[in-house]
Design a protein around this motif. Structure first.
Motif, PDB file in Angstrom:
ATOM      1  N   ILE A   1    -146.700 -49.480  40.460  1.00 57.59           N
ATOM      2  CA  ILE A   1    -148.067 -48.957  40.594  1.00 57.59           C
ATOM      3  C   ILE A   1    -148.123 -47.432  40.524  1.00 57.59           C
ATOM      4  O   ILE A   1    -148.994 -46.849  39.867  1.00 57.59           O
ATOM      5  N   LEU A   2    -147.159 -46.757  41.188  1.00 54.92           N
ATOM      6  CA  LEU A   2    -147.261 -45.302  41.293  1.00 54.92           C
ATOM      7  C   LEU A   2    -147.338 -44.575  39.942  1.00 54.92           C
ATOM      8  O   LEU A   2    -148.148 -43.648  39.799  1.00 54.92           O
ATOM      9  N   PRO A   3    -146.513 -44.962  38.928  1.00 51.03           N
ATOM     10  CA  PRO A   3    -146.526 -44.161  37.692  1.00 51.03           C
ATOM     11  C   PRO A   3    -147.915 -44.049  37.062  1.00 51.03           C
ATOM     12  O   PRO A   3    -148.337 -42.940  36.710  1.00 51.03           O
ATOM     13  N   SER A   4    -148.645 -45.143  36.940  1.00 49.78           N
ATOM     14  CA  SER A   4    -149.979 -45.070  36.323  1.00 49.78           C
ATOM     15  C   SER A   4    -150.920 -44.215  37.166  1.00 49.78           C
ATOM     16  O   SER A   4    -151.704 -43.419  36.633  1.00 49.78           O
ATOM     17  N   VAL A   5    -150.859 -44.406  38.488  1.00 53.57           N
ATOM     18  CA  VAL A   5    -151.739 -43.639  39.378  1.00 53.57           C
ATOM     19  C   VAL A   5    -151.421 -42.150  39.253  1.00 53.57           C
ATOM     20  O   VAL A   5    -152.318 -41.310  39.100  1.00 53.57           O
ATOM     21  N   ALA A   6    -150.126 -41.822  39.266  1.00 52.78           N
ATOM     22  CA  ALA A   6    -149.718 -40.412  39.187  1.00 52.78           C
ATOM     23  C   ALA A   6    -150.140 -39.804  37.857  1.00 52.78           C
ATOM     24  O   ALA A   6    -150.661 -38.687  37.808  1.00 52.78           O
ATOM     25  N   SER A   7    -149.923 -40.540  36.762  1.00 44.98           N
ATOM     26  CA  SER A   7    -150.315 -40.038  35.440  1.00 44.98           C
ATOM     27  C   SER A   7    -151.800 -39.734  35.383  1.00 44.98           C
ATOM     28  O   SER A   7    -152.226 -38.693  34.879  1.00 44.98           O
ATOM     29  N   ALA A   8    -152.591 -40.678  35.898  1.00 42.88           N
ATOM     30  CA  ALA A   8    -154.046 -40.499  35.860  1.00 42.88           C
ATOM     31  C   ALA A   8    -154.452 -39.257  36.645  1.00 42.88           C
ATOM     32  O   ALA A   8    -155.287 -38.458  36.197  1.00 42.88           O
ATOM     33  N   LEU A   9    -153.861 -39.084  37.830  1.00 39.95           N
ATOM     34  CA  LEU A   9    -154.227 -37.931  38.671  1.00 39.95           C
ATOM     35  C   LEU A   9    -153.766 -36.624  38.024  1.00 39.95           C
ATOM     36  O   LEU A   9    -154.512 -35.641  37.969  1.00 39.95           O
ATOM     37  N   LEU A  10    -152.524 -36.616  37.525  1.00 43.01           N
ATOM     38  CA  LEU A  10    -152.013 -35.413  36.845  1.00 43.01           C
ATOM     39  C   LEU A  10    -152.918 -35.065  35.667  1.00 43.01           C
ATOM     40  O   LEU A  10    -153.262 -33.900  35.440  1.00 43.01           O
TER      41      LEU A  10
ATOM     42  N   LYS B   1    -155.941 -35.452  35.384  1.00 45.57           N
ATOM     43  CA  LYS B   1    -157.203 -34.856  35.819  1.00 45.57           C
ATOM     44  C   LYS B   1    -156.975 -33.576  36.614  1.00 45.57           C
ATOM     45  O   LYS B   1    -157.868 -33.105  37.336  1.00 45.57           O
ATOM     46  N   GLY B   2    -155.749 -33.040  36.517  1.00 42.69           N
ATOM     47  CA  GLY B   2    -155.502 -31.722  37.109  1.00 42.69           C
ATOM     48  C   GLY B   2    -155.109 -31.730  38.572  1.00 42.69           C
ATOM     49  O   GLY B   2    -155.135 -30.692  39.236  1.00 42.69           O
ATOM     50  N   VAL B   3    -154.717 -32.898  39.105  1.00 37.73           N
ATOM     51  CA  VAL B   3    -154.301 -32.933  40.507  1.00 37.73           C
ATOM     52  C   VAL B   3    -152.817 -32.561  40.617  1.00 37.73           C
ATOM     53  O   VAL B   3    -151.987 -33.082  39.863  1.00 37.73           O
ATOM     54  N   SER B   4    -152.485 -31.642  41.521  1.00 37.90           N
ATOM     55  CA  SER B   4    -151.072 -31.341  41.787  1.00 37.90           C
ATOM     56  C   SER B   4    -150.520 -32.402  42.711  1.00 37.90           C
ATOM     57  O   SER B   4    -151.127 -32.719  43.734  1.00 37.90           O
ATOM     58  N   LEU B   5    -149.338 -32.941  42.371  1.00 38.02           N
ATOM     59  CA  LEU B   5    -148.718 -33.958  43.218  1.00 38.02           C
ATOM     60  C   LEU B   5    -147.522 -33.366  43.934  1.00 38.02           C
ATOM     61  O   LEU B   5    -146.622 -32.802  43.298  1.00 38.02           O
TER      62      LEU B   5
ATOM     63  N   GLN C   1    -144.336 -31.460  42.063  1.00 38.40           N
ATOM     64  CA  GLN C   1    -143.848 -30.508  43.066  1.00 38.40           C
ATOM     65  C   GLN C   1    -143.107 -31.241  44.176  1.00 38.40           C
ATOM     66  O   GLN C   1    -143.316 -32.429  44.389  1.00 38.40           O
ATOM     67  N   ASP C   2    -142.263 -30.495  44.897  1.00 38.51           N
ATOM     68  CA  ASP C   2    -141.578 -31.093  46.041  1.00 38.51           C
ATOM     69  C   ASP C   2    -142.434 -30.954  47.296  1.00 38.51           C
ATOM     70  O   ASP C   2    -142.925 -29.861  47.597  1.00 38.51           O
ATOM     71  N   ALA C   3    -142.583 -32.056  48.013  1.00 37.20           N
ATOM     72  CA  ALA C   3    -143.364 -32.001  49.262  1.00 37.20           C
ATOM     73  C   ALA C   3    -142.514 -31.448  50.391  1.00 37.20           C
ATOM     74  O   ALA C   3    -141.311 -31.725  50.471  1.00 37.20           O
TER      75      ALA C   3
ATOM     76  N   THR D   1    -151.296 -31.446  56.158  1.00 33.19           N
ATOM     77  CA  THR D   1    -152.197 -30.434  55.617  1.00 33.19           C
ATOM     78  C   THR D   1    -153.428 -31.073  54.981  1.00 33.19           C
ATOM     79  O   THR D   1    -153.312 -32.013  54.195  1.00 33.19           O
ATOM     80  N   GLU D   2    -154.600 -30.558  55.371  1.00 30.81           N
ATOM     81  CA  GLU D   2    -155.841 -30.979  54.722  1.00 30.81           C
ATOM     82  C   GLU D   2    -156.065 -29.987  53.580  1.00 30.81           C
ATOM     83  O   GLU D   2    -156.520 -28.860  53.791  1.00 30.81           O
ATOM     84  N   PHE D   3    -155.738 -30.413  52.347  1.00 30.47           N
ATOM     85  CA  PHE D   3    -155.764 -29.458  51.233  1.00 30.47           C
ATOM     86  C   PHE D   3    -157.188 -29.044  50.849  1.00 30.47           C
ATOM     87  O   PHE D   3    -157.429 -27.918  50.466  1.00 30.47           O
ATOM     88  N   LEU D   4    -158.135 -29.989  50.918  1.00 39.73           N
ATOM     89  CA  LEU D   4    -159.519 -29.712  50.495  1.00 39.73           C
ATOM     90  C   LEU D   4    -159.546 -29.162  49.078  1.00 39.73           C
ATOM     91  O   LEU D   4    -160.358 -28.296  48.734  1.00 39.73           O
ATOM     92  N   ALA D   5    -158.625 -29.670  48.273  1.00 39.66           N
ATOM     93  CA  ALA D   5    -158.430 -29.158  46.910  1.00 39.66           C
ATOM     94  C   ALA D   5    -157.728 -30.259  46.110  1.00 39.66           C
ATOM     95  O   ALA D   5    -157.244 -31.230  46.688  1.00 39.66           O
ATOM     96  N   PRO D   6    -157.664 -30.129  44.790  1.00 43.23           N
ATOM     97  CA  PRO D   6    -157.011 -31.182  43.988  1.00 43.23           C
ATOM     98  C   PRO D   6    -155.491 -31.188  44.145  1.00 43.23           C
ATOM     99  O   PRO D   6    -154.736 -30.925  43.198  1.00 43.23           O
ATOM    100  N   ILE D   7    -155.045 -31.458  45.339  1.00 36.09           N
ATOM    101  CA  ILE D   7    -153.615 -31.543  45.651  1.00 36.09           C
ATOM    102  C   ILE D   7    -153.433 -32.832  46.444  1.00 36.09           C
ATOM    103  O   ILE D   7    -154.266 -33.157  47.289  1.00 36.09           O
ATOM    104  N   LEU D   8    -152.348 -33.559  46.181  1.00 34.68           N
ATOM    105  CA  LEU D   8    -152.103 -34.806  46.914  1.00 34.68           C
ATOM    106  C   LEU D   8    -150.623 -34.863  47.304  1.00 34.68           C
ATOM    107  O   LEU D   8    -149.742 -34.664  46.457  1.00 34.68           O
TER     108      LEU D   8
END
Lengths: 475, 475
Positions: free
Chosen positions: A295-304, A306-310, A333-335, A342-349
C-alpha cells in the motif's frame, strides 16, 4: 453587544450580571435577538464590507512590510466569495437549533413528594480570545445568546500581544479593526430592541486587558482561545479559569495491512492536502510493516506527486527506495524522533513503520499503533484504515483521542460536518467537552429538589427509607 | 492496587499505562474485581481492625498532646458502629450500578455509510488527595475500577504537609497509617487474581510527592481533593490539572413570607444542626422582611434553644428583640459583612433581612434574595421555603448554584441521598460536573466515525450534501 474600553473588573462584572438575566430569558426572546442581529447585519452589509475593505488595504501594506503574515491577511477578508453569506446563514442555523437551556436530563423520586431533577443551564460568562477573523464576532454572539451565556470577546490577539502588551508605541491604547467595530456596532444596535441585555456580549478594545481578565476567576467561568498553539499554551499557563480548546492538533492515520488501497490514496490526500494548516490535518502516517510494499508505495507516490515532503523512518524509506522511481526516491527525507511529535501545518508528513512480529496476530500491530498514538498524539483525531471491523473497534476503543475514525479522513473532525451547526472550537481536554464543541459544550446543569418539608435526618437513623426511583425525563 | 514509594513520574506513568488497559476491560472483569475486593476485605476484617486500633491508640496520644484534632481522630476510627459494614456494602452497591463505560449518547447519520457516534469512556488517571478516612481507599478503588479510571491516592494529607513537606524531622520519609497499609495490601492481593492491572490503584506513601504529582499534567487528568477548604484552595492554585471539588460550602436558606412555619422550624434545625461541620450545612439565613415577625421568632427561639449563636443584621435583631424572651434576646449577636461570606462549620448562623419594598410584587423580595446569594454564596447549595411554586421556580432558575432546593434541607445535597450509590465529592465547578459527583462525573466521551472511504473534500464544494440525520442511541 457593546464595544468597551472599561476596566477589566467592570467588564467582567457587567458580563456576570447580564449572564444572570440572559440565563432566565425564554427561548423565544433569545431566538428573536438572533433574528434581529441577522436582519441588522443584512442591512449594514455595505457599511461593514466597506470597513473591511479599508482594513484589508492597511493589512496588505503591513503584509508587504512583513509585519503581518499572508494567512492573517486571508482570514481578515470578509468579502471572499460566500463568507458573508455563510456568516449570516450561521446565525439562522444556530437560532433554529433545539434550545439547549432547561432540558431535564435526570429525574429521581427520592421519596413520596420529594423529587430530584437535573436540568441544563448556561455556564455563565465566557471569555473568547481570537485572532483576525471578523466573522467570529457574529458566530460567538449567536452561540452565546442561544446558549444563554454572556461573552467577553477580544480580537486581534496574538501571543506577542499577550506577552509584551507594553512594548509597542501605542501601548495602553485601544485597538481593533474597522470591521470589528462596524460589526459590533450593528449587533449592539440590533440588541437594543430585544430582551437580551446589551452587555451580554462585549468586545473589549484595550490592548493590555487580557492578562487582567485571565485573573478574574470569580467572574469568568470559561476561556476559549482560538489561535496558534503558542497562544493557547500561554493562556493555559496563565490562568486559573478552565480553558477549553486545543494547543496542538497532531493527528495520525494508521494503515493496517488489510486496508483498501484506493481508500488509502483518497483519504491521505484529503487529510494531508485538504487544508494543511488546519488542526485536523494528518501529520503522522503509521504503516503496518505488512503494508510497506503493498500500500505505501502508491500512497507515497501520490503524495510526492502533489508536493508533499515525506519524512520516513528507516524501514519505510528502505521499502520505498526499492519500489518507487529513482527520481522520487531521492527526495525522501529521514525522519527524526521530533518529527513524530511535530504539528507541521504544512505539506509535510512523517512516516513510521509499525512492526508485524512473526507469528503475531493482526491485533498485535494494531496494539503497537495504538501505543504509538497514545504516547505521541495530542488526543485530537486519529484514524485507522482497515477492512476488519474487529481491528477498527480495537483501535477506536484503545486510542485515547477525542475523535477516533475508521476509513475516513481526519478532516471530518469539525462541528459543521458533525451536524452541530457551528462550533466554538475543538477541545483536546479530558473533562467537560471533547472534540468539536457546539452548543452542548456551553452548558452545565443544576440539581433541583422539590420537597414538602422532608429533611436529611428523617432518613437512615431517622427511620425513613429512600425510594430512589428513576423517573422519565419527559415531562 | 499497590502501595508505592516510586518516583512521581514512575507512579504517574504506571497509572497512565494501567488506565489504558483498564479502560478496555469488559464490564464483567471490572465487576469481578469488585467482588474479589469485597471478599478479601471481609476475610481480612480482624487484621485491618487491629491495625486501625493501633492507629487510634497513637492518634489518641497525639490528640492529647494537641498534635491532632478530635475531628481527625473521629474520622480515623473504622470500628465505629456500621462504618465497616457501610464500607463493604458500598463496594457491592457500586458494582451493581449500571456500567457507565461505552454508552452511546449521540448517533448521527452524516451520509450513507458514514455514521457518527459519541460514546462514553473513562477520563484516564485520577489523583485523589484525602485526609484521614481509611474507608476512602475502598470507596475510591470501587468507583475508579467501575468507571475504568486509574487512581493515584494520597492519604494523611493536610495543608501544612503540602506547604512544608521538608520541615518535619521525618521529612522525605514514608508515612501512612497502619490501617491504610492493611487495606491497601488486602486490595492489592485481591486484584492479583483479576484482570484489573495492579497499578490501576496506587497508594503513594512519600510525604513530599504531591507537589511533583501536581506538575504532571501530561499523565494526570483530574485531581480530586477531599479535605479542608484551605487544602482545596492550595491545590487549585498550584496545578494546571483540572481540579474537581469545592473549597467552600457556603449554603443559605431563604424564608419567603408565605413559608410554612412548621416546615421552616424542622428544615432549619436539620440544616444547621444535622452535622454542622458538613459542607452542606446552612450558614446564612435570609428572611423576607414580611416574615420577620411571623416566622423568624419561632425559628430563632428553637435554634437559640439548641445552642446556635445567631448573628443578626440590624432589622432582624430589632424584630427579634421585640418579640422573643429577654434572656434570649440578650444573646443575639450583631452580624458583620464578613459573616455573610463565612463558612462557620459550627453552630453559628448569620441572619440577613431581605427588604419587601412597599407595593412591590412578591417576586421582588425573591429577586433580592437571589441577588444576595449570587453575590455571596459558594455556588454549592441554596434553598427556598415558600408555598408558591411560582416563587420557588423563580428562585431555582435564578440562583447560580449546583443545588437549588425548594422546601427541603440543604443537607439533601449528597451523592448517597441523590441515589448515586456513593460520591467522589461535591463540586462547585461551573464545568464538567456540578453538585454531588458519582460515576458519571468520572466519565468523558469520544467521537467515532465509521466510514467507507468518504473524505471531507467530497462535501460542500465537492458536490455531496450532508444528511445529518439524528439516529436512535439504542443499538
Amino acid at each position: 453587544m457593546s464595544l468597551t474600553d472599561s476596566s477589566p473588573l467592570e467588564v467582567a462584572k457587567a458580563a456576570s450580571i447580564s449572564s444572570r438575566n440572559l440565563a432566565i430569558l425564554p427561548t423565544q426572546a433569545r431566538n428573536d435577538a438572533l433574528t434581529a442581529i441577522h436582519g441588522a447585519l443584512q442591512e449594514a452589509k455595505d457599511t461593514i464590507l466597506a470597513a473591511n475593505a479599508k482594513d484589508l488595504e492597511l493589512a496588505k501594506k503591513a503584509a508587504e512590510d512583513g509585519e503581518l503574515s499572508q494567512s492573517v491577511l486571508k482570514r481578515l477578508d470578509l468579502g471572499k466569495t460566500g463568507k458573508w453569506e455563510d456568516m449570516l446563514q450561521g446565525i439562522l442555523d444556530v437560532r433554529d437549533l433545539e434550545d439547549p437551556v432547561n432540558k431535564v436530563t435526570l429525574r429521581t423520586r427520592l421519596d413520596d413528594g420529594l423529587e430530584l431533577e437535573r436540568f441544563t443551564c448556561p455556564i455563565g460568562v465566557l471569555l473568547i480570545i481570537f485572532e483576525a477573523r471578523p466573522e467570529v464576532i457574529a458566530n460567538i454572539a449567536s452561540l452565546a445568546i442561544k446558549s444563554g451565556n454572556a461573552a467577553i470577546l477580544k480580537g486581534n490577539c496574538s501571543l506577542a500581544h499577550l506577552q509584551y502588551p507594553k512594548t509597542h508605541a501605542d501601548s495602553g491604547g485601544k485597538e481593533t479593526t474597522l470591521s470589528f467595530r462596524a460589526i459590533s456596532t450593528t449587533i449592539s444596535n440590533a440588541l437594543t430592541n430585544t430582551l437580551v441585555p446589551n452587555a451580554s456580549i462585549q468586545l473589549v478594545t484595550a490592548r493590555d486587558i487580557i492578562a487582567s481578565l485571565l485573573d478574574l476567576d470569580r467572574q469568568i467561568d470559561l476561556v476559549i482561545p482560538r489561535g496558534s498553539n503558542e497562544l493557547v499554551r500561554y493562556i493555559k499557563n496563565n490562568t486559573r479559569i478552565p480553558v477549553l480548546g486545543h494547543a496542538d492538533g497532531l493527528c495520525s492515520i494508521y494503515i493496517h495491512k488489510d486496508a483498501d488501497l484506493e481508500m488509502a490514496l483518497k483519504i491521505l490526500i484529503d487529510a494531508k492536502l485538504g487544508y494543511p494548516a488546519a488542526c485536523n490535518a494528518v501529520e503522522t502516517l503509521l504503516v503496518d510493516e505488512a503494508a510497506l510494499s503493498s500500500i505505501l508505495p502508491s500512497v507515497a507516490s501520490a503524495l510526492l506527486g502533489k508536493g508533499v515532503s515525506l519524512r520516513c523512518d528507516s524501514e519505510s524509506k528502505r521499502a520505498l527506495s526499492n519500489v518507487i522511481p529513482a527520481n522520487e526516491a531521492t527526495i525522501l527525507q529521514d525522519a527524526t524522533e521530533e518529527d513524530f511529535t511535530t504539528e507541521f501545518l504544512a505539506p509535510i508528513l512523517a512516516i513510521k513503520t509499525i512492526p508485524t512480529p512473526p507469528d503475531a496476530s493482526p491485533s498485535t500491530s494494531c496494539s503497537l499503533a495504538i501505543a504509538h498514538i497514545n504516547a505521541h498524539s495530542s488526543k485530537h483525531t486519529d484514524a485507522i484504515l482497515t477492512s476488519s471491523s474487529e481491528i477498527a473497534n480495537q483501535f477506536q476503543s484503545g486510542v485515547d483521542s477525542a475523535c477516533v475514525f475508521w476509513n475516513t479522513s481526519t478532516r471530518m473532525a469539525d462541528g459543521m460536518r458533525f451536524g452541530f451547526g457551528t462550533e466554538v472550537g475543538i477541545s483536546t481536554n479530558k473533562i467537560h467537552a471533547r472534540g468539536p464543541v457546539g452548543l452542548e459544550g456551553l452548558m452545565i446543569y443544576k440539581y433541583r429538589i422539590n420537597g414538602c418539608g422532608q429533611v436529611a435526618g428523617d432518613y437512615g437513623e431517622g427511620g425513613k427509607k429512600w425510594k430512589h426511583e428513576r423517573l422519565s425525563v419527559d415531562r
